[in-house]
Design an enzyme around this catalytic site. Structure first.
Site, mmCIF file in Angstrom:
data_model
loop_
_atom_site.group_PDB
_atom_site.id
_atom_site.type_symbol
_atom_site.label_atom_id
_atom_site.label_comp_id
_atom_site.label_asym_id
_atom_site.label_seq_id
_atom_site.Cartn_x
_atom_site.Cartn_y
_atom_site.Cartn_z
ATOM 1 N N GLU A 286 -5.299 57.876 25.450
ATOM 2 C CA GLU A 286 -4.740 59.232 26.218
ATOM 3 C C GLU A 286 -3.476 59.395 25.255
ATOM 4 O OE1 GLU A 286 -3.003 61.662 27.578
ATOM 5 O OE2 GLU A 286 -4.583 60.979 28.808
ATOM 6 N N GLN B 76 -17.931 51.019 32.549
ATOM 7 C CA GLN B 76 -17.070 49.916 31.934
ATOM 8 C C GLN B 76 -16.860 48.791 32.690
ATOM 9 O OE1 GLN B 76 -12.950 51.375 32.836
ATOM 10 N NE2 GLN B 76 -11.893 49.950 31.220
ATOM 11 N N GLY B 77 -17.303 47.579 32.068
ATOM 12 C CA GLY B 77 -17.239 46.393 32.851
ATOM 13 C C GLY B 77 -15.896 45.626 32.762
ATOM 14 N N TYR B 78 -14.917 45.832 33.256
ATOM 15 C CA TYR B 78 -13.392 45.127 33.084
ATOM 16 C C TYR B 78 -13.202 44.160 34.190
ATOM 17 C CZ TYR B 78 -11.997 47.356 28.684
ATOM 18 O OH TYR B 78 -11.686 47.852 27.456
ATOM 19 N N SER B 79 -12.955 45.091 35.408
ATOM 20 C CA SER B 79 -12.441 44.057 36.513
ATOM 21 C C SER B 79 -13.409 43.225 37.170
ATOM 22 C CB SER B 79 -12.096 45.260 37.554
ATOM 23 O OG SER B 79 -10.862 45.925 37.386
ATOM 24 N N SER C 83 -16.970 52.396 37.988
ATOM 25 C CA SER C 83 -17.444 53.686 38.385
ATOM 26 C C SER C 83 -18.527 54.107 37.539
ATOM 27 C CB SER C 83 -16.237 54.751 38.016
ATOM 28 O OG SER C 83 -15.137 54.443 39.034
ATOM 29 N N GLU D 138 2.487 49.030 41.049
ATOM 30 C CA GLU D 138 3.079 48.012 41.017
ATOM 31 C C GLU D 138 3.194 47.488 39.416
ATOM 32 O OE1 GLU D 138 1.355 48.514 43.430
ATOM 33 O OE2 GLU D 138 2.953 48.946 44.739
#
Lengths: 377, 405
Positions: B249, B131-134, B166, B390
């Protein structure tokens, strides 16, 4: 994102009848037990009976814990928890805890049919209230003389003192735990030889009294020496009723605090827009969700007996009452100065919550009991 | 394909079939992946995945035509629950990205060609995804991402950097969020692209985490390319596509997390009995306290499962469960180090195989100090990834309680 999905339900673990009963209770208490009634009852020389009679007669709250042959509707422990929850939400301090949760359950579980036939119909109808004085002194440095019962041949007399007896000053029937040569036993006082003095309580909505017994005539309930067994049997029911009050109170405290955070402006914005406030509100909601889910689960286990109810009730009681206390404390903080005034209801939650933490076994005692079970073997 | 389950299957019957499958596929003395050493566990994972694929259990909720078993929600949850109970994975680690994330996203948004091309390759193991998000400057504020893609003829050309990827070092493909329109408001200029990793313009560099493991990576894009048609959904409309992940989910974790965390707590209680901590009042109190939190997680799981199976969309209350389990796990593993006491100074014995994405050690794992130390260190990621605690509290405050932004 898939097929037609409904809006988030109020409570997925309640069936339609339970939701309907919950709505009826809430509607009744919204009208009859608002902030004005809570405050009026504090100052009244004797507690309100009218609302209690209507709760018992119109909404059947007392009968849920009483078998049909004694005037109740019998065997509805999950619904009984809904009652305690709604009473907690309304900060109602009437005779439910003393009369139904403690006394009616104790009499039913004693197996004493004569006593059940004599006392339970009046309790189910709401006409009679009752108090239970147990030998539960904890760390009290001023522990009174533990009541002692003496046989008189055809009956018993009890002497000693009992403190912190819920509704002990006003209840129609008083049951005391007292020692006999056979062990701890329960007795129904005849009425004479007892001096009742109302106490100033931490939770002003919950009345307590000190009873001084001087050869007070009494009748044995159940068997001589049976008190330990009866009190152990009602312990999870008491713990869960207290947890239920905590869930109802915490729900109300959370809702009221969130609403205030939306309308109270400082620095030109609602205070609920500040993360420090928002996150504290979120913590309230998380604790409430966990406590309520535990209460619902315990309600289903009371019905199906699928788990160790003593362990489960201890877990739910500790979590729910500690959660309520934290939420009530945060309610005062998030309201600022107004939350510290007598005029604002936050202090009722705070006092009720601390009182619920201690009644029915403190969290220190219950955690010790939990450790005994989960670390055994 | 030997499909075990179908949508019309009654749940009780289905449970029996899942148990029969587990009985026939696992050795008689099976006691969880934790009983295997790391080499054996890797070998088992590949073999187990092939067996799941063969029986339609790998992506069991997918329609039969794409290689799934077309399970109902209740059956899907039950399958996850039974697997958790016996301590077998539902796939390899990257299947979180390959099957749960991009596979499900393609089922929802993909073109027929994309589904027919990519889904079978995922199931066969031919394509492994990450996954390439952040990005380094776009974590919680994901929509501020700045990796760019521009069209050059019939190819996208991509430049920028992703991070915390990851399993990137194990993957052949990356689904990546890129900015395709810098004029539009942040959420409206983002596109999801499917990019092959095996090319000169993509550089995957491992990052070592606090447990000393290199599980996640930085991914650099320098004039990297992918075909024009490798867009999921529409160009500039990738934000809702990206957020689809949140809806995948669907009850499994509500059923499985309480089982995993209870098994882990049972190991901790065993440890306390073995080394004498169970005799100390302070430790007894702390263990009772963690037991209470563990139970509350079970109650919350039961609540959200009931909510979901009654047909209610997973909503912001998912934030409650994410917040609760991740905070719980930090607390529980901190306590584990205190229970280990002096033993926690030295890491000895079997370490977790890291197949469960930083949650509990493998079912059946021995009570070693290396197990608890690694798990305790890895637990710190739980309150950071997939929305920090948060951010979860902000979601609860705004979406559930209606507090203003």
């Amino acid at each position: 994102m898939t097929t037609a999905q409904k809006a988030a339900p109020m409570d997925p673990l309640l069936d339609d009848d339970q939701l309907s009963y919950q709505r009826s209770l809430r509607a009744f208490l919204d009208v009859t037990w608002g902030d004005a009634q809570v405050r009026a009852d504090l100052d009244a020389p004797s507690p309100d009976r009218d609302t209690w009679r209507r709760l018992a007669a119109d909404l059947g709250v007392a009968g849920l814990s009483i078998p049909e042959q004694y005037g109740g509707s019998g065997g509805a422990p999950a619904e009984a928890l809904l009652v305690a929850e709604e009473l907690g939400r309304a900060i109602y301090g009437g005779p439910y805890l003393s009369t139904v949760v403690l006394v009616a359950n104790a009499i039913v579980l004693s197996g004493d049919e004569a006593m059940a036939a004599e006392l339970l119909p009046g309790i189910a109808s709401g006409d009679k209230t009752a108090a239970l004085a147990t030998i539960d002194v904890g760390r009290d440095r001023y522990a009174a003389l533990v009541p002692e019962a003496t046989s008189t041949g055809d009956g018993w007399v009890v002497s000693g003192e009992a403190r912190r007896v819920i509704d002990g000053a006003d209840a129609d029937h008083v049951i005391v735990e007292a020692t006999t040569p056979a062990g701890r036993s329960l007795f129904l006082l005849a009425g004479t030889g007892v001096e009742r003095t109302a106490s100033e309580t931490l939770d002003p909505t919950r009345r307590m009294a000190t009873l001084v017994l001087n050869e007070a005539p009494a009748r044995l309930i159940g068997r001589n020496g049976q008190a330990g067994e009866i009190l152990a049997a009602i312990k999870p029911l008491v713990a869960l009723a207290l947890a239920a009050e905590a869930v109802g109170g915490a729900d109300r405290a959370t809702r009221d605090t969130v609403e205030y955070a939306k309308v109270r402006h400082q620095f030109g914005k609602p205070i609920g827009s500040f993360q420090a406030v928002k996150h504290r509100c979120a913590d309230m909601q998380v604790r409430l969700a966990g406590a309520r889910a535990g209460l619902r689960h315990a309600g289903s286990v009371l019905v199906d007996g699928s788990e160790d109810i003593d362990l489960l009730a201890s877990v739910v009681k500790v979590y729910a009452t500690k959660s309520y206390f934290r939420t009530a404390a945060d309610m005062i903080q998030l309201h600022g100065g107004i939350g510290f005034t007598w005029e604002h209801p936050a202090h009722f939650h705070f006092k009720r919550a601390k009182s619920l933490e201690i009644l029915g076994g403190t969290h220190v005692e219950l955690r010790a009991a939990i450790a005994d079970v989960v670390l055994a073997g | 394909m030997n499909t075990v389950a179908g949508p019309s299957t009654d749940v009780g019957d289905f449970r029996a079939r899942v148990r029969a499958f587990l009985d026939s596929e696992l050795p008689d003395d099976w006691a969880g992946v934790g009983k295997l050493d790391h080499a054996e566990a890797r070998e088992f994972a590949q073999r187990w995945r092939a067996s799941l694929a063969e029986h339609g259990f790998l992506a069991a909720s997918w329609p039969v035509e794409y290689g799934g078993a077309g399970l109902t929600d209740a059956e899907r949850v039950l399958l996850a629950e039974e697997f958790a109970r016996v301590g077998v994975p539902t796939g390899i680690m990257n299947d979180i990205f390959s099957i749960v994330m991009i596979g499900n996203t393609l089922l929802h948004w993909g073109t027929e060609e994309q589904k027919k091309h990519f889904l079978p390759r995922i199931l066969s193991g031919q394509d492994v995804w990450c996954q390439g998000y952040s990005e380094p400057d776009s974590g919680s504020d994901l929509a501020s991402l700045s990796t760019r893609a521009v069209l050059d003829g019939d190819e996208w050309v991509i430049n920028g950097q992703k991070i915390w990827t990851s399993g990137g070092h194990l993957a052949d493909w990356i689904f990546v969020l890129v900015r395709t329109n810098s004029e539009a408001p942040a959420h409206r200029g983002i596109t999801m692209l499917l990019v092959p990793i095996e090319q000169d313009g993509v550089d995957v560099r491992p990052i070592k985490n606090i447990a000393g493991e290199s599980e996640f990576n930085e991914v650099y894009f320098t004039d990297a390319r992918c075909p024009k048609e490798n867009v999921v959904g529409e160009v500039d409309k990738g934000w809702p596509v990206a957020m689809t992940l949140l809806g995948f989910e669907r009850g499994e974790s509500a059923a499985t997390l309480p089982i995993m965390f209870r098994a882990e707590l049972d190991r901790l209680l065993d440890l306390a009995r073995e080394n004498g901590a169970a005799a100390e009042p302070v430790m007894r109190d702390a263990l009772a306290d963690i037991y209470i939190d563990n139970e509350v997680m079970r109650f919350l799981g039961r609540d959200s499962l009931a909510r979901f199976l009654a047909g209610h969309a997973p909503g912001p209350d998912a934030a409650i469960s994410k917040l609760f389990w991740s905070e719980y796990h930090e607390k529980a593993t901190e306590l584990a180090l205190d229970v280990l006491e002096r033993e926690s100074l030295v890491a000895e014995g079997r370490r977790p195989t890291n197949t469960t994405l930083f949650q509990t050690d493998d079912v059946g794992a021995p009570n070693t100090s290396a197990s608890w130390i690694t798990t305790a260190l890895n637990s710190r990621s739980g309150t950071i990834y997939a929305g920090t605690s948060e951010i979860q509290k902000t979601i609860i405050g705004e979406k559930l309680l209606g507090l203003p932004k």
